[in-house]
Design a protein around this motif. Structure first.
Motif, PDB file in Angstrom:
ATOM      1  N   ARG A   1      12.887   5.725   4.819  1.00  0.00           N
ATOM      2  CA  ARG A   1      11.639   6.484   4.776  1.00  0.00           C
ATOM      3  C   ARG A   1      10.837   6.169   3.515  1.00  0.00           C
ATOM      4  O   ARG A   1      11.400   6.052   2.416  1.00  0.00           O
ATOM      5  CB  ARG A   1      11.920   7.984   4.841  1.00  0.00           C
ATOM      6  N   LEU A   2       9.519   6.055   3.703  1.00  0.00           N
ATOM      7  CA  LEU A   2       8.617   5.698   2.622  1.00  0.00           C
ATOM      8  C   LEU A   2       7.509   6.737   2.516  1.00  0.00           C
ATOM      9  O   LEU A   2       7.071   7.304   3.519  1.00  0.00           O
ATOM     10  CB  LEU A   2       7.971   4.332   2.889  1.00  0.00           C
ATOM     11  N   GLY A   3       7.017   6.931   1.293  1.00  0.00           N
ATOM     12  CA  GLY A   3       5.824   7.732   1.072  1.00  0.00           C
ATOM     13  C   GLY A   3       4.670   6.816   0.714  1.00  0.00           C
ATOM     14  O   GLY A   3       4.732   6.113  -0.310  1.00  0.00           O
ATOM     15  N   LEU A   4       3.645   6.766   1.546  1.00  0.00           N
ATOM     16  CA  LEU A   4       2.499   5.884   1.308  1.00  0.00           C
ATOM     17  C   LEU A   4       1.391   6.637   0.590  1.00  0.00           C
ATOM     18  O   LEU A   4       1.067   7.776   0.945  1.00  0.00           O
ATOM     19  CB  LEU A   4       1.949   5.331   2.623  1.00  0.00           C
ATOM     20  N   LEU A   5       0.823   5.989  -0.415  1.00  0.00           N
ATOM     21  CA  LEU A   5      -0.292   6.554  -1.168  1.00  0.00           C
ATOM     22  C   LEU A   5      -1.365   5.472  -1.298  1.00  0.00           C
ATOM     23  O   LEU A   5      -1.255   4.571  -2.119  1.00  0.00           O
ATOM     24  CB  LEU A   5       0.162   7.015  -2.552  1.00  0.00           C
ATOM     25  N   LEU A   6      -2.384   5.545  -0.465  1.00  0.00           N
ATOM     26  CA  LEU A   6      -3.464   4.560  -0.454  1.00  0.00           C
ATOM     27  C   LEU A   6      -4.737   5.231  -0.930  1.00  0.00           C
ATOM     28  O   LEU A   6      -5.115   6.294  -0.415  1.00  0.00           O
ATOM     29  CB  LEU A   6      -3.677   4.016   0.961  1.00  0.00           C
ATOM     30  N   VAL A   7      -5.421   4.628  -1.882  1.00  0.00           N
ATOM     31  CA  VAL A   7      -6.632   5.251  -2.400  1.00  0.00           C
ATOM     32  C   VAL A   7      -7.622   4.183  -2.860  1.00  0.00           C
ATOM     33  O   VAL A   7      -7.242   3.180  -3.463  1.00  0.00           O
ATOM     34  CB  VAL A   7      -6.301   6.230  -3.556  1.00  0.00           C
ATOM     35  N   ARG A   8      -8.863   4.399  -2.511  1.00  0.00           N
ATOM     36  CA  ARG A   8      -9.984   3.610  -2.998  1.00  0.00           C
ATOM     37  C   ARG A   8     -11.131   4.553  -3.337  1.00  0.00           C
ATOM     38  O   ARG A   8     -11.040   5.757  -3.105  1.00  0.00           O
ATOM     39  CB  ARG A   8     -10.415   2.562  -1.963  1.00  0.00           C
ATOM     40  N   ARG A   9     -12.214   3.993  -3.873  1.00  0.00           N
ATOM     41  CA  ARG A   9     -13.323   4.848  -4.301  1.00  0.00           C
ATOM     42  C   ARG A   9     -13.930   5.637  -3.148  1.00  0.00           C
ATOM     43  O   ARG A   9     -14.489   6.703  -3.342  1.00  0.00           O
ATOM     44  CB  ARG A   9     -14.409   4.008  -4.977  1.00  0.00           C
ATOM     45  N   GLY A  10     -13.810   5.113  -1.916  1.00  0.00           N
ATOM     46  CA  GLY A  10     -14.442   5.786  -0.790  1.00  0.00           C
ATOM     47  C   GLY A  10     -13.538   6.720  -0.007  1.00  0.00           C
ATOM     48  O   GLY A  10     -14.012   7.420   0.881  1.00  0.00           O
ATOM     49  N   GLY A  11     -12.245   6.726  -0.292  1.00  0.00           N
ATOM     50  CA  GLY A  11     -11.373   7.589   0.486  1.00  0.00           C
ATOM     51  C   GLY A  11      -9.907   7.383   0.154  1.00  0.00           C
ATOM     52  O   GLY A  11      -9.555   6.651  -0.762  1.00  0.00           O
ATOM     53  N   TYR A  12      -9.060   8.032   0.936  1.00  0.00           N
ATOM     54  CA  TYR A  12      -7.627   7.992   0.671  1.00  0.00           C
ATOM     55  C   TYR A  12      -6.852   8.155   1.980  1.00  0.00           C
ATOM     56  O   TYR A  12      -7.376   8.605   3.011  1.00  0.00           O
ATOM     57  CB  TYR A  12      -7.228   9.123  -0.282  1.00  0.00           C
ATOM     58  N   GLY A  13      -5.586   7.779   1.927  1.00  0.00           N
ATOM     59  CA  GLY A  13      -4.669   7.995   3.034  1.00  0.00           C
ATOM     60  C   GLY A  13      -3.275   8.191   2.470  1.00  0.00           C
ATOM     61  O   GLY A  13      -2.831   7.413   1.628  1.00  0.00           O
ATOM     62  N   VAL A  14      -2.599   9.235   2.891  1.00  0.00           N
ATOM     63  CA  VAL A  14      -1.230   9.513   2.437  1.00  0.00           C
ATOM     64  C   VAL A  14      -0.366   9.756   3.660  1.00  0.00           C
ATOM     65  O   VAL A  14      -0.838  10.283   4.679  1.00  0.00           O
ATOM     66  CB  VAL A  14      -1.177  10.715   1.470  1.00  0.00           C
ATOM     67  N   ALA A  15       0.894   9.361   3.583  1.00  0.00           N
ATOM     68  CA  ALA A  15       1.749   9.489   4.758  1.00  0.00           C
ATOM     69  C   ALA A  15       3.213   9.367   4.374  1.00  0.00           C
ATOM     70  O   ALA A  15       3.559   8.836   3.317  1.00  0.00           O
ATOM     71  CB  ALA A  15       1.399   8.412   5.790  1.00  0.00           C
ATOM     72  N   VAL A  16       4.057   9.850   5.253  1.00  0.00           N
ATOM     73  CA  VAL A  16       5.482   9.556   5.229  1.00  0.00           C
ATOM     74  C   VAL A  16       5.752   8.714   6.468  1.00  0.00           C
ATOM     75  O   VAL A  16       5.303   9.059   7.573  1.00  0.00           O
ATOM     76  CB  VAL A  16       6.338  10.834   5.252  1.00  0.00           C
ATOM     77  N   ALA A  17       6.443   7.589   6.285  1.00  0.00           N
ATOM     78  CA  ALA A  17       6.657   6.649   7.382  1.00  0.00           C
ATOM     79  C   ALA A  17       8.104   6.195   7.437  1.00  0.00           C
ATOM     80  O   ALA A  17       8.814   6.186   6.431  1.00  0.00           O
ATOM     81  CB  ALA A  17       5.742   5.432   7.229  1.00  0.00           C
ATOM     82  N   SER A  18       8.529   5.805   8.624  1.00  0.00           N
ATOM     83  CA  SER A  18       9.859   5.235   8.819  1.00  0.00           C
ATOM     84  C   SER A  18       9.806   4.316  10.027  1.00  0.00           C
ATOM     85  O   SER A  18       9.160   4.649  11.037  1.00  0.00           O
ATOM     86  CB  SER A  18      10.896   6.341   9.051  1.00  0.00           C
ATOM     87  N   GLU A  19      10.445   3.155   9.924  1.00  0.00           N
ATOM     88  CA  GLU A  19      10.479   2.167  11.009  1.00  0.00           C
ATOM     89  C   GLU A  19       9.076   1.805  11.495  1.00  0.00           C
ATOM     90  O   GLU A  19       8.839   1.578  12.674  1.00  0.00           O
ATOM     91  CB  GLU A  19      11.331   2.678  12.167  1.00  0.00           C
ATOM     92  N   GLY A  20       8.131   1.776  10.554  1.00  0.00           N
ATOM     93  CA  GLY A  20       6.772   1.385  10.872  1.00  0.00           C
ATOM     94  C   GLY A  20       5.923   2.454  11.516  1.00  0.00           C
ATOM     95  O   GLY A  20       4.765   2.202  11.864  1.00  0.00           O
ATOM     96  N   MET A  21       6.446   3.664  11.658  1.00  0.00           N
ATOM     97  CA  MET A  21       5.734   4.752  12.321  1.00  0.00           C
ATOM     98  C   MET A  21       5.415   5.870  11.336  1.00  0.00           C
ATOM     99  O   MET A  21       6.179   6.143  10.406  1.00  0.00           O
ATOM    100  CB  MET A  21       6.567   5.309  13.479  1.00  0.00           C
ATOM    101  N   LEU A  22       4.279   6.526  11.557  1.00  0.00           N
ATOM    102  CA  LEU A  22       3.883   7.656  10.722  1.00  0.00           C
ATOM    103  C   LEU A  22       4.612   8.916  11.175  1.00  0.00           C
ATOM    104  O   LEU A  22       4.547   9.301  12.340  1.00  0.00           O
ATOM    105  CB  LEU A  22       2.370   7.878  10.812  1.00  0.00           C
ATOM    106  N   LEU A  23       5.283   9.570  10.231  1.00  0.00           N
ATOM    107  CA  LEU A  23       5.933  10.844  10.524  1.00  0.00           C
ATOM    108  C   LEU A  23       5.016  12.012  10.175  1.00  0.00           C
ATOM    109  O   LEU A  23       5.059  13.060  10.809  1.00  0.00           O
ATOM    110  CB  LEU A  23       7.251  10.959   9.745  1.00  0.00           C
ATOM    111  N   ALA A  24       4.211  11.825   9.155  1.00  0.00           N
ATOM    112  CA  ALA A  24       3.213  12.818   8.740  1.00  0.00           C
ATOM    113  C   ALA A  24       2.150  12.062   7.966  1.00  0.00           C
ATOM    114  O   ALA A  24       2.459  11.121   7.243  1.00  0.00           O
ATOM    115  CB  ALA A  24       3.842  13.904   7.867  1.00  0.00           C
ATOM    116  N   SER A  25       0.886  12.463   8.125  1.00  0.00           N
ATOM    117  CA  SER A  25      -0.171  11.705   7.454  1.00  0.00           C
ATOM    118  C   SER A  25      -1.427  12.537   7.293  1.00  0.00           C
ATOM    119  O   SER A  25      -1.624  13.547   7.967  1.00  0.00           O
ATOM    120  CB  SER A  25      -0.507  10.434   8.256  1.00  0.00           C
TER     121      SER A  25
END
Length: 222
Positions: free
Chosen positions: A87-111
């Motif tokens: 399981r991974l915690g993704l933290l993506l951010v740029r000046r125009g927006g953001y995306g955060v998620a918990v993922a496993s096996e390439g699938m989003l568990l929560a985002s």
């Protein structure tokens, strides 16, 4: 004085992400297209050296950490390692927006993905430049605080063992320094993902990429 010899065209390098179950088929197609290949297993990853000089460096999405992949050869073991349900915690951010998620096996568990504006730099001088700089700094601070809060809420929904930052490196680092993410900032970090503005579709692809083998193909210079 004779002209110097041409240095040739620059080497072409491209990157792709291949999931564990697809890795064997990808390697077979690579060999068919480039005159076969031989394997070199090194510290930086598994290298496929093709007959025409093309090289592909295959890197696992995470370290074995006592859970090595299974298989009769290095390619099979790499595919097995990448297929593990970590399981991974993704933290993506740029000046125009953001995306955060918990993922496993390439699938989003929560985002959660959203937009947030940070003004671009301006070429104006004097007081105008200072005013724009203060406004931009305030907007960036607000973005960092907002993303940290959203990330904390999403991350609490499921335990994970790695953090995957992406987008703007400086902003992602600032978000991870926020007190709301203190516990998550201590987790091991996987390589940065270079992503566009992190909308929902970008976040979904990032989850798949983060759980896949990173393939860097280098064509021979001509």
């Amino acid at each position: 004085m004779p002209a110097s010899a041409s240095a040739g065209s620059p080497t072409s390098v491209r990157t792709a992400f291949v999931s564990g179950p697809r890795l064997s088929g990808w390697a077979e197609r690579f060999g068919s297209s480039h005159g076969g290949y031989r394997l070199q297993d090194g510290e930086d990853g598994l290298r496929l050296v093709a007959g025409d000089g093309t090289e592909a460096l295959l890197q696992a999405p995470w370290r074995a950490d006592g859970r090595p992949g299974r298989g009769s050869g290095p390619l099979e073991r790499l595919a097995s390692l990448a297929s593990q349900p970590r399981r991974l915690g993704l933290l993506l951010v740029r000046r125009g927006g953001y995306g955060v998620a918990v993922a496993s096996e390439g699938m989003l568990l929560a985002s959660k993905a959203g937009t947030r504006y940070v003004q671009s730099r301006t070429a104006a001088g004097g007081q105008s430049q200072q005013r724009f700089a203060r406004r931009r700094s305030n907007q960036a601070d607000a973005l960092v605080a907002a993303v940290a809060q959203q990330a904390a809420e999403v991350f609490r929904t499921a335990a994970f063992e790695y953090v995957v930052p992406g987008g703007d490196r400086a902003l992602a680092d600032l978000v991870l320094q926020d007190p709301a993410l203190r516990d998550y900032a201590r987790l091991p970090r996987l390589p940065y993902l270079d992503v566009a503005e992190p909308r929902a579709a970008v976040l979904k692809k990032a989850a798949a990429d983060a759980c896949s083998v990173r393939v860097t193909v280098t064509d021979p210079a001509v």
